[in-house]
Write a protein that holds these residues in place. Structure first.
Motif, PDB file in Angstrom:
ATOM      1  N   ALA A 100       0.830  -1.212   0.000  1.00 61.71           N
ATOM      2  CA  ALA A 100       0.000   0.000   0.000  1.00 61.71           C
ATOM      3  C   ALA A 100       0.862   1.259   0.000  1.00 61.71           C
ATOM      4  O   ALA A 100       0.530   2.254  -0.659  1.00 61.71           O
ATOM      5  CB  ALA A 100      -0.928  -0.009   1.215  1.00 61.71           C
ATOM      6  N   SER A 101       1.976   1.228   0.729  1.00 64.18           N
ATOM      7  CA  SER A 101       2.876   2.385   0.768  1.00 64.18           C
ATOM      8  C   SER A 101       3.518   2.622  -0.595  1.00 64.18           C
ATOM      9  O   SER A 101       3.647   3.771  -1.045  1.00 64.18           O
ATOM     10  CB  SER A 101       3.953   2.178   1.833  1.00 64.18           C
ATOM     11  OG  SER A 101       3.373   2.068   3.113  1.00 64.18           O
ATOM     12  N   ALA A 103       2.190   1.739  -3.482  1.00 63.54           N
ATOM     13  CA  ALA A 103       1.116   2.246  -4.343  1.00 63.54           C
ATOM     14  C   ALA A 103       0.826   3.714  -4.064  1.00 63.54           C
ATOM     15  O   ALA A 103       0.609   4.506  -4.988  1.00 63.54           O
ATOM     16  CB  ALA A 103      -0.145   1.402  -4.149  1.00 63.54           C
ATOM     17  N   GLY A 104       0.828   4.097  -2.784  1.00 63.93           N
ATOM     18  CA  GLY A 104       0.583   5.493  -2.439  1.00 63.93           C
ATOM     19  C   GLY A 104       1.669   6.416  -2.967  1.00 63.93           C
ATOM     20  O   GLY A 104       1.389   7.521  -3.460  1.00 63.93           O
ATOM     21  N   ALA A 107       1.146   6.912  -6.686  1.00 63.71           N
ATOM     22  CA  ALA A 107      -0.200   7.324  -7.091  1.00 63.71           C
ATOM     23  C   ALA A 107      -0.173   8.548  -8.006  1.00 63.71           C
ATOM     24  O   ALA A 107       0.583   9.497  -7.783  1.00 63.71           O
ATOM     25  CB  ALA A 107      -1.044   7.628  -5.854  1.00 63.71           C
ATOM     26  N   VAL A 112      -6.456   6.524  -6.344  1.00 65.04           N
ATOM     27  CA  VAL A 112      -5.406   5.555  -6.017  1.00 65.04           C
ATOM     28  C   VAL A 112      -4.795   5.875  -4.652  1.00 65.04           C
ATOM     29  O   VAL A 112      -4.549   4.975  -3.839  1.00 65.04           O
ATOM     30  CB  VAL A 112      -4.315   5.541  -7.111  1.00 65.04           C
ATOM     31  CG1 VAL A 112      -3.129   4.672  -6.682  1.00 65.04           C
ATOM     32  CG2 VAL A 112      -4.893   5.034  -8.427  1.00 65.04           C
ATOM     33  N   LEU A 113      -4.569   7.156  -4.390  1.00 64.05           N
ATOM     34  CA  LEU A 113      -3.977   7.539  -3.105  1.00 64.05           C
ATOM     35  C   LEU A 113      -4.899   7.173  -1.945  1.00 64.05           C
ATOM     36  O   LEU A 113      -4.451   6.631  -0.927  1.00 64.05           O
ATOM     37  CB  LEU A 113      -3.677   9.037  -3.071  1.00 64.05           C
ATOM     38  CG  LEU A 113      -2.896   9.468  -1.824  1.00 64.05           C
ATOM     39  CD1 LEU A 113      -1.427   9.134  -1.979  1.00 64.05           C
ATOM     40  CD2 LEU A 113      -3.065  10.938  -1.538  1.00 64.05           C
ATOM     41  N   THR A 115      -7.223   4.865  -1.885  1.00 62.77           N
ATOM     42  CA  THR A 115      -7.245   3.404  -1.761  1.00 62.77           C
ATOM     43  C   THR A 115      -6.010   2.916  -1.007  1.00 62.77           C
ATOM     44  O   THR A 115      -6.101   2.032  -0.141  1.00 62.77           O
ATOM     45  CB  THR A 115      -7.308   2.744  -3.153  1.00 62.77           C
ATOM     46  OG1 THR A 115      -8.480   3.199  -3.844  1.00 62.77           O
ATOM     47  CG2 THR A 115      -7.342   1.229  -3.030  1.00 62.77           C
ATOM     48  N   ALA A 116      -4.860   3.495  -1.324  1.00 65.43           N
ATOM     49  CA  ALA A 116      -3.629   3.133  -0.619  1.00 65.43           C
ATOM     50  C   ALA A 116      -3.738   3.461   0.868  1.00 65.43           C
ATOM     51  O   ALA A 116      -3.288   2.684   1.726  1.00 65.43           O
ATOM     52  CB  ALA A 116      -2.441   3.863  -1.239  1.00 65.43           C
ATOM     53  N   ARG A 117      -4.348   4.597   1.201  1.00 66.21           N
ATOM     54  CA  ARG A 117      -4.500   4.982   2.614  1.00 66.21           C
ATOM     55  C   ARG A 117      -5.442   4.026   3.347  1.00 66.21           C
ATOM     56  O   ARG A 117      -5.239   3.714   4.520  1.00 66.21           O
ATOM     57  CB  ARG A 117      -5.013   6.416   2.715  1.00 66.21           C
ATOM     58  CG  ARG A 117      -4.006   7.456   2.338  1.00 66.21           C
ATOM     59  CD  ARG A 117      -2.826   7.467   3.289  1.00 66.21           C
ATOM     60  NE  ARG A 117      -3.127   8.229   4.508  1.00 66.21           N
ATOM     61  CZ  ARG A 117      -2.363   8.224   5.598  1.00 66.21           C
ATOM     62  NH1 ARG A 117      -1.298   7.463   5.661  1.00 66.21           N
ATOM     63  NH2 ARG A 117      -2.690   8.950   6.643  1.00 66.21           N
ATOM     64  N   GLN A 120      -3.384   1.008   4.006  1.00 66.48           N
ATOM     65  CA  GLN A 120      -2.427   1.316   5.075  1.00 66.48           C
ATOM     66  C   GLN A 120      -3.119   1.261   6.434  1.00 66.48           C
ATOM     67  O   GLN A 120      -2.553   0.747   7.410  1.00 66.48           O
ATOM     68  CB  GLN A 120      -1.824   2.705   4.872  1.00 66.48           C
ATOM     69  CG  GLN A 120      -0.660   2.761   3.906  1.00 66.48           C
ATOM     70  CD  GLN A 120       0.033   4.112   3.943  1.00 66.48           C
ATOM     71  OE1 GLN A 120      -0.609   5.161   4.042  1.00 66.48           O
ATOM     72  NE2 GLN A 120       1.354   4.105   3.867  1.00 66.48           N
ATOM     73  N   PHE A 180       5.538   8.031   1.769  1.00 64.20           N
ATOM     74  CA  PHE A 180       5.033   6.672   1.555  1.00 64.20           C
ATOM     75  C   PHE A 180       6.187   5.682   1.374  1.00 64.20           C
ATOM     76  O   PHE A 180       6.216   4.615   1.976  1.00 64.20           O
ATOM     77  CB  PHE A 180       4.131   6.625   0.321  1.00 64.20           C
ATOM     78  CG  PHE A 180       2.768   7.224   0.521  1.00 64.20           C
ATOM     79  CD1 PHE A 180       1.725   6.459   1.022  1.00 64.20           C
ATOM     80  CD2 PHE A 180       2.520   8.546   0.205  1.00 64.20           C
ATOM     81  CE1 PHE A 180       0.465   6.999   1.199  1.00 64.20           C
ATOM     82  CE2 PHE A 180       1.259   9.098   0.377  1.00 64.20           C
ATOM     83  CZ  PHE A 180       0.235   8.314   0.881  1.00 64.20           C
TER      84      PHE A 180
END
Length: 472
Positions: A100-101, A103-104, A107, A112-113, A115-117, A120, A180
């Motif tokens: 996730a980090s 991906a963030g 992003a 996308v950001l 979703t990554a959060r 996380q 991230f």
């Protein structure tokens, strides 16, 4: 319920062996990284918004998406760790956190950001209670566990402060994306070493997971946390705040009714009925609520009253971080000599006194010395409370219930962190009469006074009810 633990209780080591030192370093590294994640993006939010095209009204969801999942799922994952394996959940959560980090950091859109959060936050909800329960089951009750929890508490508290400073430095020197990316090598390092040194722990006979309880408590916590985060933006009387808070209260009431009827409850009523668990967690809730919200209030003071830059304000809290490290080092010694309750009460009184001292802040830069001295001493006191709460809330329970105990403690921590800022922001804003520096200072002092009163009330409650628990 029989449990395959890391070590038999009668064979528990009295000193830190090389293997236990490595276990401690790995678990503390993971917990510190998670604490940093709570605050590392705060300074970078405007830059992220401009870079990815977030509208102003959506910017707060970068923090809210993380907080919702981190607090809402932690109790469920704490119990899942007990039932299906703490090491398994710990390592799986780290994999999700690293992915996730990454991906963030990569992003290119708000979706996308966010979703990554979310992922996380879910990873934090899994890794934190699993890591804490591995800590408490790897170290026997007594000096070793107290030392481990003291170091854990100090590093977690320091992590919140470090996150604010690190976020500013990374954003200024490199890019917000490194806030991230920095998680990825830490997660990989722990994943490479942990399987060889951390033993699995799970019940020999696995009971069914309480699905109705899991659903109602998770939805209830999500609704309450959503309401609390909305309060900071819309106010306490807004429908966006009141509706989720009311729904959360109803769902948590349903959860309490479910737990009294099922054969294998997610949170056995007898555990919550223990004074050490109930009052220990209440003391922890107040400790996290007051100290994290005080950082918010003092950030406003430094920037709005004294005119500091965001980075200079963040660096000023390095003194608070030093105080928490000192408190974390002192706590195990004080607990060993005077007991967890007396240490918790002494820490609460220290925090309350030095928070009240901040009412002497003025509009001149000379007040910075008062702020630095009071935050250092208050940080020491707050950490004594936090370590005392962790020892109290996890002691006297079987190894098979440590995931539940640490899940409750983690939930307490994260709700306290989430509640603090909107509560104190609302109080400070309501108390600001007029405009200008003096009006801002007056509102902040009102909130600081309430902060000190809450710390004192929590200390008095702990002194009365935890002492009664020891007499029973």
């Amino acid at each position: 319920m029989s449990v395959t633990a890391t070590r038999p209780a009668d064979a528990a080591p009295a000193v830190l062996t090389p293997r236990l030192r490595l276990v401690l370093v790995l678990l503390l590294a993971a917990q510190f990284m998670l604490a940093v994640d709570f605050s590392i993006l705060n300074v970078a939010l405007p830059v992220i918004g401009a870079g990815l095209g977030f509208s102003l009204d959506r910017l707060q969801w970068i923090g809210t998406a993380f907080a919702l999942c981190a607090a809402g799922f932690t109790l469920l994952f704490g119990r899942v760790a007990d039932l299906f394996g703490r090491r398994r959940l710990f390592l799986g959560g780290l994999v999700v956190l690293g992915a996730a980090s990454l991906a963030g950091g990569l992003a290119q859109s708000p979706e996308v950001l966010l979703t990554a959060r979310v992922f996380q936050g879910l990873a934090t909800a899994a890794v934190t209670p699993a890591g804490l329960s591995l800590l408490t089951t790897s170290f026997p009750e007594g000096p070793l566990r107290e030392k481990a929890l003291g170091l854990n508490g100090a590093l977690m508290s320091a992590g919140f402060t470090t996150g604010a400073i690190l976020g500013g430095l990374l954003t200024d020197l490199l890019s917000w994306r490194w806030a991230f990316f920095i998680n990825v090598p830490v997660a990989l390092a722990v994943l490479l070493v942990a399987p060889a040194v951390i033993a699995e722990s799970r019940p020999a006979e696995r009971p069914k997971l309480d699905i109705p309880g899991a659903v109602t408590v998770t939805l209830g916590l999500l609704a309450v946390i959503l309401g609390l985060t909305q309060a900071g933006e819309h106010g306490w009387g807004a429908p966006a705040t009141l509706l989720p808070l009311a729904a959360g209260a109803v769902l948590l009431g349903v959860f309490a009714a479910v737990e009294r009827r099922v054969s294998a409850p997610l949170v056995p009523p007898r555990v919550l009925g223990r004074r050490s668990v109930a009052w220990g967690n209440l003391a922890g809730l107040i400790a996290f609520l007051t100290e994290t919200s005080l950082v918010f209030l003092l950030t406003l003071y430094l920037q709005e009253v004294l005119g500091f830059s965001p980075l200079a304000a963040g660096l000023s809290f390095g003194v608070l971080g030093a105080g928490t490290v000192v408190g974390g080092a002192l706590a195990p010694r004080l607990i060993g000599r005077f007991g967890a309750t007396r240490t918790l009460v002494a820490g609460g009184l220290t925090q309350a006194v030095f928070t009240a001292a901040l009412l002497g802040l003025g509009t001149g830069h000379a007040s910075l010395w008062l702020l630095l001295a009071a935050t250092f001493a208050g940080g020491v006191g707050n950490m004594l409370v936090i370590v005392g709460f962790m020892v109290t809330a996890t002691s006297g329970l079987a190894d098979g219930e440590q995931g539940l105990a640490t899940g409750l403690a983690t939930m307490t921590q994260q709700i306290g962190i989430t509640m603090g800022t909107p509560v104190m922001s609302a109080v400070a804003t309501a108390a600001m009469t007029g405009t200008g520096t003096l009006a801002v200072l007056g509102g902040l002092k009102t909130a600081i006074a309430l902060n000190a009163a809450l710390a004192l009330a929590g200390t008095v409650g702990s002194a009365v009810f935890l002492r009664k628990a020891h007499r029973r």
